[in-house]
Design a protein around this motif. Structure first.
Motif, PDB file in Angstrom:
ATOM      1  N   ARG A  98      34.246  47.671  49.178  1.00 34.00           N
ATOM      2  CA  ARG A  98      34.109  47.516  47.730  1.00 34.00           C
ATOM      3  C   ARG A  98      34.708  48.678  46.945  1.00 34.00           C
ATOM      4  O   ARG A  98      34.818  48.600  45.714  1.00 34.00           O
ATOM      5  CB  ARG A  98      32.633  47.329  47.367  1.00 34.00           C
ATOM      6  N   ALA A  99      35.099  49.740  47.630  1.00 31.75           N
ATOM      7  CA  ALA A  99      35.717  50.887  46.963  1.00 31.75           C
ATOM      8  C   ALA A  99      37.246  50.800  46.969  1.00 31.75           C
ATOM      9  O   ALA A  99      37.913  51.780  46.653  1.00 31.75           O
ATOM     10  CB  ALA A  99      35.266  52.192  47.626  1.00 31.75           C
ATOM     11  N   MET A 100      37.784  49.631  47.310  1.00 25.01           N
ATOM     12  CA  MET A 100      39.238  49.445  47.348  1.00 25.01           C
ATOM     13  C   MET A 100      39.848  49.706  45.966  1.00 25.01           C
ATOM     14  O   MET A 100      39.367  49.196  44.963  1.00 25.01           O
ATOM     15  CB  MET A 100      39.544  48.010  47.784  1.00 25.01           C
ATOM     16  N   PRO A 101      40.902  50.533  45.875  1.00 24.78           N
ATOM     17  CA  PRO A 101      41.539  50.782  44.579  1.00 24.78           C
ATOM     18  C   PRO A 101      42.035  49.495  43.919  1.00 24.78           C
ATOM     19  O   PRO A 101      42.387  48.524  44.600  1.00 24.78           O
ATOM     20  CB  PRO A 101      42.720  51.699  44.942  1.00 24.78           C
ATOM     21  N   ALA A 102      42.086  49.508  42.610  1.00 21.11           N
ATOM     22  CA  ALA A 102      42.383  48.302  41.841  1.00 21.11           C
ATOM     23  C   ALA A 102      43.823  47.835  41.982  1.00 21.11           C
ATOM     24  O   ALA A 102      44.130  46.685  41.656  1.00 21.11           O
ATOM     25  CB  ALA A 102      42.059  48.547  40.369  1.00 21.11           C
ATOM     26  N   ASP A 103      44.729  48.701  42.456  1.00 24.82           N
ATOM     27  CA  ASP A 103      46.122  48.256  42.580  1.00 24.82           C
ATOM     28  C   ASP A 103      46.367  47.418  43.828  1.00 24.82           C
ATOM     29  O   ASP A 103      47.443  46.833  43.979  1.00 24.82           O
ATOM     30  CB  ASP A 103      47.095  49.443  42.534  1.00 24.82           C
ATOM     31  N   PHE A 104      45.382  47.331  44.730  1.00 22.21           N
ATOM     32  CA  PHE A 104      45.456  46.425  45.870  1.00 22.21           C
ATOM     33  C   PHE A 104      44.864  45.069  45.463  1.00 22.21           C
ATOM     34  O   PHE A 104      44.173  44.964  44.446  1.00 22.21           O
ATOM     35  CB  PHE A 104      44.655  46.975  47.048  1.00 22.21           C
ATOM     36  N   GLY A 116      37.568  41.456  48.433  1.00 26.66           N
ATOM     37  CA  GLY A 116      37.139  40.258  49.150  1.00 26.66           C
ATOM     38  C   GLY A 116      38.299  39.538  49.809  1.00 26.66           C
ATOM     39  O   GLY A 116      38.167  38.997  50.915  1.00 26.66           O
ATOM     40  N   ARG A 117      39.455  39.521  49.147  1.00 23.85           N
ATOM     41  CA  ARG A 117      40.647  38.901  49.718  1.00 23.85           C
ATOM     42  C   ARG A 117      41.138  39.688  50.922  1.00 23.85           C
ATOM     43  O   ARG A 117      41.540  39.126  51.943  1.00 23.85           O
ATOM     44  CB  ARG A 117      41.749  38.845  48.665  1.00 23.85           C
ATOM     45  N   VAL A 118      41.098  41.008  50.804  1.00 21.88           N
ATOM     46  CA  VAL A 118      41.553  41.862  51.910  1.00 21.88           C
ATOM     47  C   VAL A 118      40.629  41.697  53.113  1.00 21.88           C
ATOM     48  O   VAL A 118      41.084  41.569  54.258  1.00 21.88           O
ATOM     49  CB  VAL A 118      41.597  43.339  51.471  1.00 21.88           C
ATOM     50  N   TYR A 119      39.317  41.676  52.856  1.00 19.83           N
ATOM     51  CA  TYR A 119      38.366  41.535  53.954  1.00 19.83           C
ATOM     52  C   TYR A 119      38.498  40.185  54.644  1.00 19.83           C
ATOM     53  O   TYR A 119      38.422  40.095  55.880  1.00 19.83           O
ATOM     54  CB  TYR A 119      36.931  41.722  53.448  1.00 19.83           C
ATOM     55  N   ALA A 120      38.711  39.120  53.866  1.00 23.51           N
ATOM     56  CA  ALA A 120      38.881  37.792  54.463  1.00 23.51           C
ATOM     57  C   ALA A 120      40.109  37.753  55.356  1.00 23.51           C
ATOM     58  O   ALA A 120      40.086  37.152  56.437  1.00 23.51           O
ATOM     59  CB  ALA A 120      38.988  36.742  53.359  1.00 23.51           C
ATOM     60  N   PHE A 121      41.184  38.383  54.932  1.00 17.93           N
ATOM     61  CA  PHE A 121      42.410  38.471  55.729  1.00 17.93           C
ATOM     62  C   PHE A 121      42.133  39.192  57.047  1.00 17.93           C
ATOM     63  O   PHE A 121      42.519  38.738  58.132  1.00 17.93           O
ATOM     64  CB  PHE A 121      43.468  39.219  54.905  1.00 17.93           C
ATOM     65  N   ALA A 169      46.361  47.824  52.263  1.00 16.94           N
ATOM     66  CA  ALA A 169      44.980  48.005  51.815  1.00 16.94           C
ATOM     67  C   ALA A 169      44.069  48.337  52.994  1.00 16.94           C
ATOM     68  O   ALA A 169      43.207  49.225  52.903  1.00 16.94           O
ATOM     69  CB  ALA A 169      44.490  46.747  51.103  1.00 16.94           C
ATOM     70  N   ILE A 170      44.247  47.649  54.124  1.00 20.38           N
ATOM     71  CA  ILE A 170      43.437  47.921  55.314  1.00 20.38           C
ATOM     72  C   ILE A 170      43.724  49.324  55.843  1.00 20.38           C
ATOM     73  O   ILE A 170      42.811  50.068  56.225  1.00 20.38           O
ATOM     74  CB  ILE A 170      43.702  46.855  56.393  1.00 20.38           C
ATOM     75  N   ARG A 171      44.996  49.712  55.854  1.00 24.32           N
ATOM     76  CA  ARG A 171      45.355  51.063  56.302  1.00 24.32           C
ATOM     77  C   ARG A 171      44.726  52.126  55.393  1.00 24.32           C
ATOM     78  O   ARG A 171      44.273  53.172  55.866  1.00 24.32           O
ATOM     79  CB  ARG A 171      46.876  51.206  56.330  1.00 24.32           C
TER      80      ARG A 171
END
Length: 241
Positions: free
Chosen positions: A103-109, A113-118, A91-93
Motif C-alpha cells: 500500500r506504500a507504492m508510489p503514485a507514479d506506478f 492492487g493491480r501490481v499485487y494481482a499481477f 513496481a515489484i522491484r
C-alpha cells in the motif's frame, strides 16, 4: 516444487513465454510489452523511470522474452491487460529493494492492487520461480558453465527479527547470540540461489539441512557434491550418502 523440465515440458514453454520483440504498426507505441502491443496498456500514461530499481533498457531486453503469455492473448479467457508489464515489474522491484508495504507504492506506478494481482497470479502458477531459474541459467551460460549446476554450497545465517515478526516464528540462536530467524540457503558455485528455507533462529543447521537438501535433490538432479562448513558434520553426512 518440481524441476524446470518437470514443471514445464519443452512443448509447453512456447505457450508460456513471450515471442520475440514485436514489430510495431505505429511509432506511437512506447513499450514492447505484450500489454502495450496487444492489450490496452496504451490507454494509461507512461511513467518516467527515476528510481535506481527501475530496469534499464538492456535489462528489459533480457527480461521480456521470459514473461508468460497472458491467457487472453491465447483465447483462453480474460480481458486484455490494461497495465504495462514493464511498469508492473519495476513496481515489484521497487517494493523489494525498499522493503515497503504494497500500500506504500508510489503514485507514479500502477495502483498497488493491480501490481499485487499481477505478482500473485504469477506466483500461484509457479512462474516466478521459473522466471528466476531461467535467468540463473543464462547467467551461468555467460560464465562459460552449463545452465544446470553440478555442485552447490550450503550455509545458514541468523538475522535479528523485526518487532512485527510473530513470537511463534522466531527463536534464539545461542551460538551467534541472535534473536530472530535463520536463513538456510544452497547456492551454486557462482553464489546464485538454488533453494532457500527460513526458520526460527533456534533451528539447528543440520536439522534444517535435511529438508533443504531433499528439495535440492528434486529440483537439481545433476548436483552430486555440496560443500559445507563444520556446522553440518555428524549424522548428516551419512544421511546424505
Amino acid at each position: 516444487m518440481r524441476s524446470h523440465s518437470e514443471r514445464f515440458p519443452e512443448a509447453l514453454l512456447s505457450l508460456l513465454y513471450a515471442p520475440e520483440p514485436a514489430r510495431f504498426n505505429s511509432s506511437a507505441v512506447s513499450c514492447d510489452c505484450l500489454a502495450h502491443v496487444y492489450g490496452n496498456a496504451a490507454d494509461h500514461p507512461d511513467r518516467v523511470r527515476r528510481y535506481p530499481s527501475d530496469m534499464t533498457d538492456a535489462e528489459w531486453a533480457e527480461v521480456r522474452p521470459l514473461l508468460p503469455v497472458p491467457a487472453w492473448l491465447q483465447g483462453r479467457g480474460g480481458q486484455p491487460e490494461g497495465y504495462c508489464h514493464r511498469q508492473l515489474l519495476d513496481a515489484i522491484r521497487y517494493l523489494v529493494a525498499g522493503g515497503i508495504s504494497w500500500r506504500a507504492m508510489p503514485a507514479d506506478f500502477p495502483a498497488w492492487g493491480r501490481v499485487y494481482a499481477f505478482f500473485r497470479r504469477r506466483r500461484e502458477h509457479g512462474l516466478i520461480a521459473e522466471f528466476h531459474d531461467r535467468l540463473r541459467g543464462r547467467v551461468r551460460e555467460r560464465e562459460g558453465r552449463e545452465a544446470e549446476p553440478t555442485a552447490g554450497i550450503i550455509d545458514a545465517q541468523s538475522v535479528r527479527a523485526a518487532a512485527t515478526v510473530p513470537a511463534s516464528s522466531r527463536g534464539y540462536d545461542g551460538g551467534k547470540k541472535v534473536p530472530g530467524r535463520k536463513r538456510h540457503i544452497v547456492t551454486d558455485c557462482l553464489g546464485l540461489l538454488l533453494v532457500v528455507c527460513v526458520t526460527a533462529a533456534n533451528i539447528g543447521d543440520r536439522d534444517a539441512a535435511t529438508g533443504l537438501l531433499r528439495r535440492l535433490r528434486r529440483l537439481h538432479r545433476d548436483i552430486t557434491l555440496v560443500w559445507a562448513d563444520g556446522g553440518y558434520t555428524g549424522g548428516l553426512v551419512g544421511w546424505c550418502r
